[in-house]
Scaffold this motif. Structure first.
Motif, short mmCIF file in Angstrom:
data_model
loop_
_atom_site.label_atom_id
_atom_site.label_comp_id
_atom_site.label_asym_id
_atom_site.label_seq_id
_atom_site.Cartn_x
_atom_site.Cartn_y
_atom_site.Cartn_z
N ASP A 1 114.21 99.12 51.59
CA ASP A 1 114.76 98.15 50.65
C ASP A 1 113.90 98.04 49.39
O ASP A 1 114.43 97.85 48.28
CB ASP A 1 114.88 96.78 51.32
CG ASP A 1 115.94 96.75 52.40
OD1 ASP A 1 116.80 97.64 52.42
OD2 ASP A 1 115.89 95.83 53.25
N ALA A 2 112.58 98.14 49.56
CA ALA A 2 111.69 98.06 48.40
C ALA A 2 111.92 99.24 47.46
O ALA A 2 111.88 99.10 46.24
CB ALA A 2 110.24 98.02 48.85
N ALA B 1 116.46 107.12 55.70
CA ALA B 1 116.64 107.91 54.49
C ALA B 1 118.09 107.89 54.01
O ALA B 1 118.37 107.76 52.81
CB ALA B 1 116.19 109.35 54.73
N MET B 2 119.04 108.00 54.95
CA MET B 2 120.45 107.98 54.56
C MET B 2 120.85 106.64 53.96
O MET B 2 121.51 106.59 52.91
CB MET B 2 121.33 108.31 55.77
CG MET B 2 122.83 108.26 55.46
SD MET B 2 123.35 109.47 54.21
CE MET B 2 123.60 110.90 55.28
N MET B 3 120.44 105.56 54.57
CA MET B 3 120.81 104.25 54.04
C MET B 3 120.10 103.99 52.71
O MET B 3 120.69 103.38 51.81
CB MET B 3 120.48 103.16 55.06
CG MET B 3 121.25 103.28 56.37
SD MET B 3 123.03 103.63 56.18
CE MET B 3 123.57 102.19 55.25
N GLN B 4 118.87 104.47 52.58
CA GLN B 4 118.17 104.33 51.31
C GLN B 4 118.93 105.08 50.22
O GLN B 4 119.08 104.58 49.11
CB GLN B 4 116.75 104.86 51.46
CG GLN B 4 115.89 104.71 50.21
CD GLN B 4 114.44 105.10 50.47
OE1 GLN B 4 113.87 104.74 51.50
NE2 GLN B 4 113.86 105.86 49.57
N ALA B 5 119.40 106.28 50.55
CA ALA B 5 120.14 107.07 49.57
C ALA B 5 121.43 106.38 49.15
O ALA B 5 121.74 106.27 47.95
CB ALA B 5 120.45 108.45 50.15
N ILE B 6 122.19 105.88 50.12
CA ILE B 6 123.46 105.22 49.80
C ILE B 6 123.21 103.97 48.96
O ILE B 6 123.90 103.73 47.96
CB ILE B 6 124.22 104.88 51.09
CG1 ILE B 6 124.70 106.17 51.77
CG2 ILE B 6 125.40 103.94 50.81
CD1 ILE B 6 125.29 105.95 53.15
N HIS B 7 122.22 103.19 49.34
CA HIS B 7 121.95 101.94 48.62
C HIS B 7 121.38 102.17 47.23
O HIS B 7 121.49 101.28 46.37
CB HIS B 7 120.99 101.07 49.44
CG HIS B 7 121.59 100.57 50.71
ND1 HIS B 7 120.84 100.18 51.80
CD2 HIS B 7 122.89 100.38 51.09
CE1 HIS B 7 121.65 99.79 52.78
NE2 HIS B 7 122.89 99.91 52.37
N VAL C 1 114.78 100.91 47.18
CA VAL C 1 116.08 100.68 46.54
C VAL C 1 115.91 99.71 45.38
O VAL C 1 116.45 99.93 44.27
CB VAL C 1 117.08 100.12 47.57
CG1 VAL C 1 118.37 99.70 46.87
CG2 VAL C 1 117.38 101.17 48.64
N LYS C 2 115.17 98.64 45.61
CA LYS C 2 114.95 97.65 44.56
C LYS C 2 114.30 98.29 43.33
O LYS C 2 114.70 98.00 42.19
CB LYS C 2 114.07 96.52 45.09
CG LYS C 2 113.78 95.43 44.07
CD LYS C 2 112.89 94.33 44.67
CE LYS C 2 112.57 93.26 43.62
NZ LYS C 2 111.68 92.20 44.18
N ARG C 3 113.33 99.18 43.58
CA ARG C 3 112.64 99.81 42.45
C ARG C 3 113.59 100.72 41.66
O ARG C 3 113.56 100.73 40.43
CB ARG C 3 111.45 100.62 42.98
CG ARG C 3 110.62 101.26 41.88
CD ARG C 3 109.94 100.22 41.02
NE ARG C 3 109.21 100.84 39.92
CZ ARG C 3 109.29 100.45 38.65
NH1 ARG C 3 110.06 99.40 38.31
NH2 ARG C 3 108.59 101.05 37.72
N VAL C 4 114.44 101.46 42.36
CA VAL C 4 115.41 102.31 41.66
C VAL C 4 116.37 101.45 40.84
O VAL C 4 116.70 101.80 39.69
CB VAL C 4 116.18 103.20 42.65
CG1 VAL C 4 117.37 103.88 41.98
CG2 VAL C 4 115.25 104.25 43.24
N LYS C 5 116.80 100.34 41.41
CA LYS C 5 117.70 99.46 40.65
C LYS C 5 117.00 98.93 39.40
O LYS C 5 117.61 98.83 38.32
CB LYS C 5 118.14 98.29 41.54
CG LYS C 5 119.03 98.69 42.71
CD LYS C 5 120.40 99.11 42.25
CE LYS C 5 121.33 99.46 43.42
NZ LYS C 5 121.72 98.27 44.20
N GLU C 6 115.70 98.60 39.52
CA GLU C 6 114.95 98.13 38.35
C GLU C 6 114.89 99.22 37.28
O GLU C 6 114.93 98.92 36.07
CB GLU C 6 113.54 97.74 38.77
CG GLU C 6 113.47 96.48 39.62
CD GLU C 6 112.08 96.22 40.18
OE1 GLU C 6 111.88 95.14 40.75
OE2 GLU C 6 111.20 97.11 40.05
#
Length: 339
Positions: free
Chosen positions: A218-219, A245-251, A221-226
């Motif tokens: 989740d951290a 890894a798969m859920m990180q990729a999708i999110h 994902v948050k950084r990519v969104k930022e």
């Protein structure tokens, strides 16, 4: 000939085995110039997949030593690169660009290419000859084309990396690193690499990464969104094969974006509600490396790309067990075995 055999998890040996022979008229025999250890070989090594006296290896380059009576596109003396799936390259599935699903496919791992010699089924559809005998410094890069470069390239294509796109890459092994190289070659504007290892971060930047994210889950994902104005990446490469890894990729993927997954999946299950609400495209699986081989060989031959840099440890075939241990302990990213 000498060949690598995995007796059981953690037990890798080099044995004397019979030389391969032509079985089908469409076969070729090659004398390997090099082979290597794949990250997927670590699954049985770590006990995550069953293994019992299994010949190992599915990546290969070498010189054609013999051909069957029906082989037409390569001849004795040619230096060739082949895919980890043997394919006829003529069936409807192959013609659509999915040679890994050829109706006559043969998984080269069942034959074992961590060896001095190998039989290549469906030689006309599997092997691609180089323009001539390569200089020695090109062999590692040609070796990479047999799997990890072609797999990283397919991941980038499946994720629709291209001009104007932001690409995120989950996984900093050889495939992830070469997915970065592929995304750059395909024209991606920005490439975000997930990595916690300084040596791999450096190679990621050399291959084209513009940003490094050390956070995971989740951290991460948050950084990519930022980094993407809250939207997520247009294209995401998943090169690990785990649930996280798969859920990180999708999110990490913005709605309407694309995930290209090539990590060998182990116990991955995508919750239906999350998939339904994500709005992302997901495509991947075993890479149809043969589709890309002519172009990848050209780029390597012209010295436009140097994917061989992913090999950070070179050992003779007789020391294959050390190579497995190094990759298992993450002291090497990818091991080249010389003959």
């Amino acid at each position: 000939m000498r060949q690598v055999v995995m007796y059981k998890p953690g037990d890798v040996r080099v044995e004397q085995r019979p030389d391969p022979t032509i079985i089908e008229p469409t076969d070729a025999i090659i004398r390997l110039a090099a082979t290597c250890i794949c990250g997927s070989d670590l699954w049985p090594y770590r006990g995550a997949e069953p293994v019992n006296h299994q010949v190992m290896g599915h990546e290969y380059v070498g010189v054609v030593a013999a051909v069957g009576s029906e082989v037409r596109t390569v001849e004795v003396g040619d230096f060739v690169v082949g895919s980890f799936w043997a394919s006829d390259n003529t069936c409807e599935i192959c013609q659509a660009g999915y040679q890994a699903y050829c109706v006559h496919r043969v998984l080269m791992g069942t034959i074992g290419t961590q060896a001095e010699l190998a039989r290549i089924p469906l030689a006309d559809g599997t092997l691609v000859a180089t323009p001539g005998r390569p200089d020695p410094e090109l062999i590692p890069s040609l070796m990479a084309a047999s799997d990890v470069l072609g797999t990283g390239w397919f991941a980038a294509v499946a994720a629709e990396a291209g001009p104007g796109k932001t690409v995120a890459v989950v996984g900093d092994g050889a495939v992830g690193l070469l997915g970065i190289l592929a995304a750059r070659q395909l024209g991606a504007e920005r490439i975000i690499a997930f990595s916690r290892h300084p040596d791999r971060q450096a190679l990621a930047r050399e291959f084209g990464a513009t940003d490094i994210v050390t956070e995971r889950g989740d951290a991460g994902v948050k950084r990519v969104k930022e980094l993407t104005g809250g939207l997520g990446a247009h294209s995401v490469i998943e090169a690990v094969g785990t649930q996280e890894a798969m859920m990180q990729a999708i999110h990490c993927t913005r709605p309407g974006g694309h995930v290209g997954f090539v990590g060998v999946s182990h116990d991955v299950a995508i919750p239906g509600d999350e998939l339904f609400m994500s709005g992302v495209h997901i495509h991947g699986g075993p890479a149809p490396v043969r589709r890309f081989l002519p172009e990848l060989i050209r780029l390597i031959w012209d010295r436009t790309i140097d994917p061989g840099k992913v090999f950070d440890l070179t050992l003779p075939l007789d020391r294959a067990a050390e190579g497995y241990q190094a990759m298992d302990q993450r002291t090497a990213t990818k091991v080249l075995l010389t003959l």
